[in-house]
Design a protein around this motif. Structure first.
Motif, PDB file in Angstrom:
ATOM      1  N   GLY A  17       0.817  -1.214   0.000  1.00 14.79           N
ATOM      2  CA  GLY A  17       0.000   0.000   0.000  1.00 14.79           C
ATOM      3  C   GLY A  17       0.843   1.253   0.000  1.00 14.79           C
ATOM      4  O   GLY A  17       0.606   2.192  -0.751  1.00 14.79           O
ATOM      5  N   PHE A  18       1.873   1.283   0.850  1.00 14.09           N
ATOM      6  CA  PHE A  18       2.699   2.481   0.932  1.00 14.09           C
ATOM      7  C   PHE A  18       3.658   2.612  -0.241  1.00 14.09           C
ATOM      8  O   PHE A  18       4.158   3.686  -0.511  1.00 14.09           O
ATOM      9  CB  PHE A  18       3.453   2.541   2.266  1.00 14.09           C
ATOM     10  CG  PHE A  18       2.601   3.084   3.369  1.00 14.09           C
ATOM     11  CD1 PHE A  18       2.284   4.426   3.430  1.00 14.09           C
ATOM     12  CD2 PHE A  18       2.076   2.240   4.333  1.00 14.09           C
ATOM     13  CE1 PHE A  18       1.475   4.929   4.435  1.00 14.09           C
ATOM     14  CE2 PHE A  18       1.271   2.729   5.344  1.00 14.09           C
ATOM     15  CZ  PHE A  18       0.965   4.077   5.391  1.00 14.09           C
ATOM     16  N   SER A  19       3.924   1.544  -0.974  1.00 11.45           N
ATOM     17  CA  SER A  19       4.761   1.674  -2.162  1.00 11.45           C
ATOM     18  C   SER A  19       4.020   2.455  -3.240  1.00 11.45           C
ATOM     19  O   SER A  19       4.628   3.018  -4.135  1.00 11.45           O
ATOM     20  CB  SER A  19       5.181   0.300  -2.677  1.00 11.45           C
ATOM     21  OG  SER A  19       4.063  -0.391  -3.198  1.00 11.45           O
ATOM     22  N   GLN A  20       2.690   2.488  -3.167  1.00 14.30           N
ATOM     23  CA  GLN A  20       1.875   3.265  -4.092  1.00 14.30           C
ATOM     24  C   GLN A  20       1.580   4.663  -3.537  1.00 14.30           C
ATOM     25  O   GLN A  20       0.919   5.452  -4.192  1.00 14.30           O
ATOM     26  CB  GLN A  20       0.544   2.543  -4.340  1.00 14.30           C
ATOM     27  CG  GLN A  20       0.691   1.140  -4.870  1.00 14.30           C
ATOM     28  CD  GLN A  20       1.361   1.108  -6.223  1.00 14.30           C
ATOM     29  OE1 GLN A  20       1.077   1.923  -7.071  1.00 14.30           O
ATOM     30  NE2 GLN A  20       2.295   0.179  -6.402  1.00 14.30           N
ATOM     31  N   ALA A  21       2.045   4.957  -2.358  1.00 13.28           N
ATOM     32  CA  ALA A  21       1.718   6.221  -1.694  1.00 13.28           C
ATOM     33  C   ALA A  21       2.550   7.372  -2.243  1.00 13.28           C
ATOM     34  O   ALA A  21       3.670   7.195  -2.704  1.00 13.28           O
ATOM     35  CB  ALA A  21       1.946   6.096  -0.193  1.00 13.28           C
ATOM     36  N   LYS A  22       1.964   8.541  -2.145  1.00  9.92           N
ATOM     37  CA  LYS A  22       2.644   9.782  -2.479  1.00  9.92           C
ATOM     38  C   LYS A  22       2.705  10.622  -1.204  1.00  9.92           C
ATOM     39  O   LYS A  22       1.717  10.710  -0.467  1.00  9.92           O
ATOM     40  CB  LYS A  22       1.873  10.528  -3.568  1.00  9.92           C
ATOM     41  CG  LYS A  22       2.470  11.881  -3.915  1.00  9.92           C
ATOM     42  CD  LYS A  22       1.750  12.519  -5.082  1.00  9.92           C
ATOM     43  CE  LYS A  22       0.423  13.084  -4.662  1.00  9.92           C
ATOM     44  NZ  LYS A  22      -0.212  13.922  -5.686  1.00  9.92           N
ATOM     45  N   LEU A  23       3.851  11.188  -0.926  1.00  9.44           N
ATOM     46  CA  LEU A  23       4.030  12.050   0.242  1.00  9.44           C
ATOM     47  C   LEU A  23       4.370  13.447  -0.239  1.00  9.44           C
ATOM     48  O   LEU A  23       5.246  13.618  -1.081  1.00  9.44           O
ATOM     49  CB  LEU A  23       5.151  11.507   1.133  1.00  9.44           C
ATOM     50  CG  LEU A  23       5.577  12.398   2.292  1.00  9.44           C
ATOM     51  CD1 LEU A  23       4.456  12.538   3.302  1.00  9.44           C
ATOM     52  CD2 LEU A  23       6.826  11.859   2.952  1.00  9.44           C
ATOM     53  N   GLU A  24       3.659  14.443   0.282  1.00  9.70           N
ATOM     54  CA  GLU A  24       3.915  15.851  -0.053  1.00  9.70           C
ATOM     55  C   GLU A  24       4.101  16.653   1.220  1.00  9.70           C
ATOM     56  O   GLU A  24       3.478  16.370   2.237  1.00  9.70           O
ATOM     57  CB  GLU A  24       2.718  16.475  -0.793  1.00  9.70           C
ATOM     58  CG  GLU A  24       2.485  16.008  -2.165  1.00  9.70           C
ATOM     59  CD  GLU A  24       1.338  16.775  -2.838  1.00  9.70           C
ATOM     60  OE1 GLU A  24       0.872  17.812  -2.288  1.00  9.70           O
ATOM     61  OE2 GLU A  24       0.902  16.331  -3.899  1.00  9.70           O
ATOM     62  N   ILE A  25       4.927  17.675   1.134  1.00 11.37           N
ATOM     63  CA  ILE A  25       5.068  18.685   2.193  1.00 11.37           C
ATOM     64  C   ILE A  25       4.918  20.042   1.512  1.00 11.37           C
ATOM     65  O   ILE A  25       5.486  20.271   0.440  1.00 11.37           O
ATOM     66  CB  ILE A  25       6.445  18.602   2.886  1.00 11.37           C
ATOM     67  CG1 ILE A  25       6.695  17.210   3.468  1.00 11.37           C
ATOM     68  CG2 ILE A  25       6.591  19.683   3.943  1.00 11.37           C
ATOM     69  CD1 ILE A  25       5.873  16.864   4.669  1.00 11.37           C
ATOM     70  N   GLY A  26       4.160  20.939   2.136  1.00 15.93           N
ATOM     71  CA  GLY A  26       3.957  22.238   1.510  1.00 15.93           C
ATOM     72  C   GLY A  26       3.553  23.321   2.493  1.00 15.93           C
ATOM     73  O   GLY A  26       3.413  23.086   3.696  1.00 15.93           O
ATOM     74  N   LEU A  27       3.364  24.506   1.946  1.00 16.54           N
ATOM     75  CA  LEU A  27       2.918  25.678   2.700  1.00 16.54           C
ATOM     76  C   LEU A  27       1.507  26.020   2.265  1.00 16.54           C
ATOM     77  O   LEU A  27       1.125  25.783   1.115  1.00 16.54           O
ATOM     78  CB  LEU A  27       3.830  26.871   2.424  1.00 16.54           C
ATOM     79  CG  LEU A  27       5.297  26.698   2.775  1.00 16.54           C
ATOM     80  CD1 LEU A  27       6.087  27.925   2.298  1.00 16.54           C
ATOM     81  CD2 LEU A  27       5.474  26.506   4.267  1.00 16.54           C
ATOM     82  N   LYS A  28       0.732  26.607   3.181  1.00 13.07           N
ATOM     83  CA  LYS A  28      -0.604  27.044   2.812  1.00 13.07           C
ATOM     84  C   LYS A  28      -0.995  28.283   3.597  1.00 13.07           C
ATOM     85  O   LYS A  28      -0.450  28.559   4.668  1.00 13.07           O
ATOM     86  CB  LYS A  28      -1.628  25.925   2.996  1.00 13.07           C
ATOM     87  CG  LYS A  28      -1.918  25.535   4.423  1.00 13.07           C
ATOM     88  CD  LYS A  28      -3.006  24.489   4.514  1.00 13.07           C
ATOM     89  CE  LYS A  28      -4.328  25.058   4.127  1.00 13.07           C
ATOM     90  NZ  LYS A  28      -5.461  24.164   4.331  1.00 13.07           N
ATOM     91  N   GLY A  29      -1.926  29.024   3.056  1.00 11.80           N
ATOM     92  CA  GLY A  29      -2.424  30.215   3.727  1.00 11.80           C
ATOM     93  C   GLY A  29      -3.699  30.692   3.062  1.00 11.80           C
ATOM     94  O   GLY A  29      -4.069  30.230   1.981  1.00 11.80           O
ATOM     95  N   GLY A  30      -4.378  31.627   3.719  1.00 14.80           N
ATOM     96  CA  GLY A  30      -5.606  32.143   3.141  1.00 14.80           C
ATOM     97  C   GLY A  30      -6.389  32.974   4.133  1.00 14.80           C
ATOM     98  O   GLY A  30      -5.840  33.518   5.092  1.00 14.80           O
ATOM     99  N   LEU A  31      -7.683  33.059   3.895  1.00 18.24           N
ATOM    100  CA  LEU A  31      -8.575  33.915   4.682  1.00 18.24           C
ATOM    101  C   LEU A  31      -9.406  33.113   5.667  1.00 18.24           C
ATOM    102  O   LEU A  31      -9.830  32.000   5.373  1.00 18.24           O
ATOM    103  CB  LEU A  31      -9.520  34.669   3.748  1.00 18.24           C
ATOM    104  CG  LEU A  31      -8.890  35.684   2.811  1.00 18.24           C
ATOM    105  CD1 LEU A  31      -9.946  36.269   1.882  1.00 18.24           C
ATOM    106  CD2 LEU A  31      -8.201  36.789   3.593  1.00 18.24           C
ATOM    107  N   ASN A  32      -9.632  33.704   6.837  1.00 13.99           N
ATOM    108  CA  ASN A  32     -10.579  33.208   7.840  1.00 13.99           C
ATOM    109  C   ASN A  32     -11.739  34.186   7.914  1.00 13.99           C
ATOM    110  O   ASN A  32     -11.528  35.397   7.942  1.00 13.99           O
ATOM    111  CB  ASN A  32      -9.950  33.170   9.239  1.00 13.99           C
ATOM    112  CG  ASN A  32      -9.061  32.001   9.480  1.00 13.99           C
ATOM    113  OD1 ASN A  32      -8.998  31.081   8.686  1.00 13.99           O
ATOM    114  ND2 ASN A  32      -8.351  32.028  10.592  1.00 13.99           N
ATOM    115  N   SER A  33     -12.941  33.683   7.990  1.00 14.72           N
ATOM    116  CA  SER A  33     -14.101  34.488   8.341  1.00 14.72           C
ATOM    117  C   SER A  33     -14.707  33.802   9.561  1.00 14.72           C
ATOM    118  O   SER A  33     -15.264  32.706   9.458  1.00 14.72           O
ATOM    119  CB  SER A  33     -15.097  34.533   7.185  1.00 14.72           C
ATOM    120  OG  SER A  33     -16.227  35.300   7.549  1.00 14.72           O
ATOM    121  N   SER A  34     -14.554  34.435  10.737  1.00 15.18           N
ATOM    122  CA  SER A  34     -14.876  33.775  12.006  1.00 15.18           C
ATOM    123  C   SER A  34     -16.079  34.404  12.678  1.00 15.18           C
ATOM    124  O   SER A  34     -16.255  35.617  12.661  1.00 15.18           O
ATOM    125  CB  SER A  34     -13.690  33.883  12.963  1.00 15.18           C
ATOM    126  OG  SER A  34     -12.543  33.362  12.368  1.00 15.18           O
TER     127      SER A  34
END
Length: 192
Positions: A17-34
C-alpha cells in the motif's frame, strides 16, 4: 506460527500500500471568516476577516489521502451585547487532520477533526486569554482541488464542539465557527 504468518502477511500488505503512496510537504495560507454560536440571544456576533498560514503534509493512497496541518489562525469578530460593541481577536494554533476523498482530476471532499490551542487574545474591552479555555476541538469539512503542478485550493467550514467561555462573570456558552479559504503550494513530493 500462525501469528508469524499473519504478521508477515499484514506487513506485506502495508508495504504494498505504501509503495503506491505519495508524500507531499507544503505551505498554505488564506482567509478566515470567524464568528461564534452563542447561547444568549441578546448577543450578536459579526464575522470579521483575518488570515491563516502554516504547513501541511499529505499522504495519498490512490483515491484517499490524509492531510495533517499546523496553522497560525487568528479569529476576529465583533460582539454586540446591546450596549457596546467589542472587537476581539483570538489567536489559535490549529492542528487539523483531514481525510481527503479524491473524485476526479484532483477534486476532493475533505472531513476531519481539528484540535486548537489558544495562544493569545486581543480585545478593546479588556477581555483576556483567561476568559477563554486554552483549547478547542472542532470538526472541519469542505472541498478542494489539488492541481497537478503543486497548487491546492480549499474551502472549509470548521464547527467548534466545545464551549470556549471560561469567564467567571458570564455563563454564556460560546462555540467557534470559521469559514476558511486556502491556497497551498507543494514544496516537494516523494512517490507517484
Amino acid at each position: 506460527m500462525k501469528k508469524s504468518l499473519l504478521t508477515i502477511a499484514f506487513s506485506l500488505i502495508v508495504m504494498a500500500g505504501f509503495s503506491q503512496a505519495k508524500l507531499e510537504i507544503g505551505l498554505k495560507g488564506g482567509l478566515n471568516s470567524s464568528t461564534a454560536d452563542v447561547s444568549n440571544s441578546n448577543i450578536t456576533i459579526d464575522s470579521e476577516s483575518t488570515f491563516h498560514g502554516g504547513v501541511y503534509g499529505l499522504i495519498k493512497l490512490t483515491k484517499l489521502g490524509i492531510q495533517p496541518e499546523i496553522l497560525y489562525s487568528p479569529q476576529k469578530n465583533s460582539i454586540d451585547n446591546g450596549t457596546s460593541i467589542n472587537e476581539q481577536t483570538k489567536v489559535y494554533l490549529d492542528i487539523p487532520v483531514m481525510v481527503k476523498l479524491y473524485l476526479a482530476a484532483g477534486l476532493n471532499l475533505q472531513a476531519g477533526p481539528q484540535f486548537s490551542i489558544l495562544t493569545s487574545v486581543d480585545s478593546a474591552a479588556g477581555t483576556t486569554k483567561d476568559d477563554f479555555k486554552n483549547s478547542d476541538m472542532a470538526v472541519a469539512f469542505g472541498a478542494g482541488w489539488d492541481a497537478p503542478f503543486g497548487l491546492q485550493a480549499n474551502v472549509r467550514y470548521i464547527v467548534g464542539l466545545n464551549d470556549i467561555n471560561d469567564s467567571q462573570a458570564s455563563n454564556v456558552e460560546i462555540k467557534n465557527r470559521t469559514l476558511q479559504l486556502s491556497i497551498g503550494y507543494r514544496l516537494f513530493k516523494v512517490g507517484n
